[in-house]
Design an enzyme around this catalytic site. Structure first.
Site, PDB file in Angstrom:
ATOM      1  N   ASP A 172      99.696  34.916  26.963  1.00 13.96           N
ATOM      2  CA  ASP A 172      99.064  36.012  27.707  1.00 13.96           C
ATOM      3  C   ASP A 172      97.908  35.620  28.624  1.00 13.96           C
ATOM      4  OD1 ASP A 172     100.811  37.150  25.944  1.00 13.96           O
ATOM      5  OD2 ASP A 172      99.376  38.504  25.023  1.00 13.96           O
ATOM      6  N   GLU A 414      98.466  32.153  12.813  1.00 15.59           N
ATOM      7  CA  GLU A 414      98.982  32.378  14.162  1.00 15.59           C
ATOM      8  C   GLU A 414      98.788  31.132  15.026  1.00 15.59           C
ATOM      9  OE1 GLU A 414      98.538  35.885  17.588  1.00 15.59           O
ATOM     10  OE2 GLU A 414      97.058  35.711  15.976  1.00 15.59           O
TER      11      GLU A 414
END
Length: 449
Positions: A172, A414
């Site tokens: 992103d 993550e």
């Protein structure tokens, strides 16, 4: 795998994470922050699931196809239909497009085309007859998706497909996109908020920072700008012709196109396996993509970059995408060697816990800020695969060992600090669990350090 094997506890934990995040036919990335189905997440998840439950891996892939638009687009998100997620569905309003599916709410953009990879990895685990049945089941949808990519996202038939939002890259806040946004694309009213230093107000509406420190995520200005860009796409009902008439983002992303080249080869493999002919125009476009990727090579920097779709200017901000032509498998061996040397260099991608999402010598580098410096297991997995296919076995082995140890010592997080290996982001993250399983099962002789 025996009970005495020191990796068995980690494998058990990884499987339990996937089961905890299982929602029936699909798996969420995390039960905390990510309650929907994400496209490339599910592809990576299925690659891990195939080792212990091939039926479940198949349903993970098939569940993505329920969100396919009539034009072939596979969306990056298929939304949970529970009432508490109504706001998420309304943010996208996919029903504004007549091409969206009737029975499920989705986003209006896509993500890196990993579905052919997932389908083939599953196929590798099936007996020949079942493999052909599986390929026949998924081939029409994957073919239609690849056709959409070229018809919708290569309007000038130049070979590379363009992306219209940073979320389509899966990375992103990656520097090439953020640099373009800060330099040219911030709306005046967001620049005003930034100038007046009142962006702190936006923290009250953020959903990620209750789970992860704000300094590890996108800035408030970046987050607001990305949501504003999404709102513009919604206003144009996700119609690419209207979007490109006055586009905020139109970038030929290096990582996306590298993954597409590999996906094209895997689609050819599926077609050969079931004796299907790919359309001649698609085959020509596939060849052109491989050739055109070389236009992203900068001979002065000896590096590949993303490119502005309108101007064809290279966006000279290196990131993890710089290494993804290795995964594409199409670049000359000499240029692959240049990329491997970037991996070896401790001042670039050779950090103590590689591979950082931004090189250590970049002004953007922060070992804990989302896609601006941490190490991610999925990108490591892609690089490992590319290194293996180029014959850099020792480099691949070193990265496999480092990645496994990082997870076993830190957890199934993550992402990870690329300097000290500390876990970061959301814990119990699905693709980390799935790809840990895949690496352990694919390279079983390693032991936990």
């Amino acid at each position: 795998m025996t009970d005495e094997d020191p990796t068995s506890d980690s494998l058990t934990k990884a499987r339990s994470v996937l089961e905890e995040n299982d929602r029936g036919s699909y798996t969420v990335p995390s039960g905390q922050l990510y309650p929907h189905q994400w496209f490339w997440d599910s592809c990576f998840i299925a690659i891990g699931q195939r080792h212990y439950d091939i039926d479940r891996a198949q349903s993970e892939v098939l569940s993505l196809l329920r969100g396919q638009w009539s034009n072939g687009m596979l969306p990056n998100i298929i939304f949970n239909d529970e009432a508490i997620y109504r706001r998420d569905r309304e943010l996208w309003q996919s029903k504004l497009s007549p091409l969206s599916p009737d029975h499920v709410a989705t986003s209006g953009i896509t993500q890196p085309p990993m579905i052919a990879e997932a389908a083939v990895r599953i196929g590798d685990k099936l007996p020949l007859a079942e493999r052909r049945t599986w390929y026949k089941m998924v081939f029409p949808a994957i073919l239609k998706y690849h056709q959409w990519l070229y018809e919708d996202r290569d309007p000038h038939q130049e070979g590379l497909v363009l992306q219209i939002h940073p979320w389509e890259t899966g990375t992103d806040n990656t520097p090439p996109w953020m640099a373009a946004m800060h330099d040219h694309l911030l709306p005046w009213w967001i620049r005003g908020i930034e100038k007046m230093h009142i962006d702190w107000i936006l923290s009250l509406a953020r959903r990620d920072t209750p789970y992860v420190p704000a300094k590890h995520r996108l800035s408030n200005i970046e987050s607001l700008a990305l949501y504003d860009a999404q709102r513009r796409l919604r206003r144009k009902a996700y119609n690419i012709d209207k979007i490109l008439d006055h586009s905020l983002f139109a970038i030929e992303d290096l990582m996306f196109n590298s993954i597409l080249i590999r996906a094209n080869e895997l689609l050819r493999h599926i077609a050969r396996s079931i004796r299907e002919e790919l359309p001649e125009d698609l085959l020509k476009q596939m060849v052109l993509t491989t050739k055109t990727l070389e236009q992203l090579w900068d001979p002065y920097d000896s590096e590949y970059y993303s490119r502005d779709f309108i101007t064809h200017d290279l966006l000279k901000e290196p990131s993890i995408a710089s290494l993804m032509p290795l995964y594409a498998g199409s670049i000359p061996k000499e240029r692959a060697g240049h990329l491997v040397r970037l991996l070896e260099n401790h001042h670039v991608f050779g950090t103590p816990f590689p591979v950082p999402s931004v090189p250590a010598n970049s002004a953007w580098f922060d070992p804990l800020r989302y896609w601006q410096g941490p190490t991610w297991v999925n990108t490591n997995w892609l690089i490992i695969d590319g290194l293996k296919r180029y014959g850099y076995d020792q480099h691949a082995e070193a990265l496999i060992t480092n990645t496994l140890q990082m997870i076993e010592q830190g957890g199934l997080n993550e992402y990870f600090d690329s300097i000290n290996g500390e876990p970061a982001g959301i814990d119990d993250f699905s693709w980390t669990a799935a790809l840990y399983i895949d690496l352990r099962k694919s390279y079983p002789k390693r032991t936990k350090s």
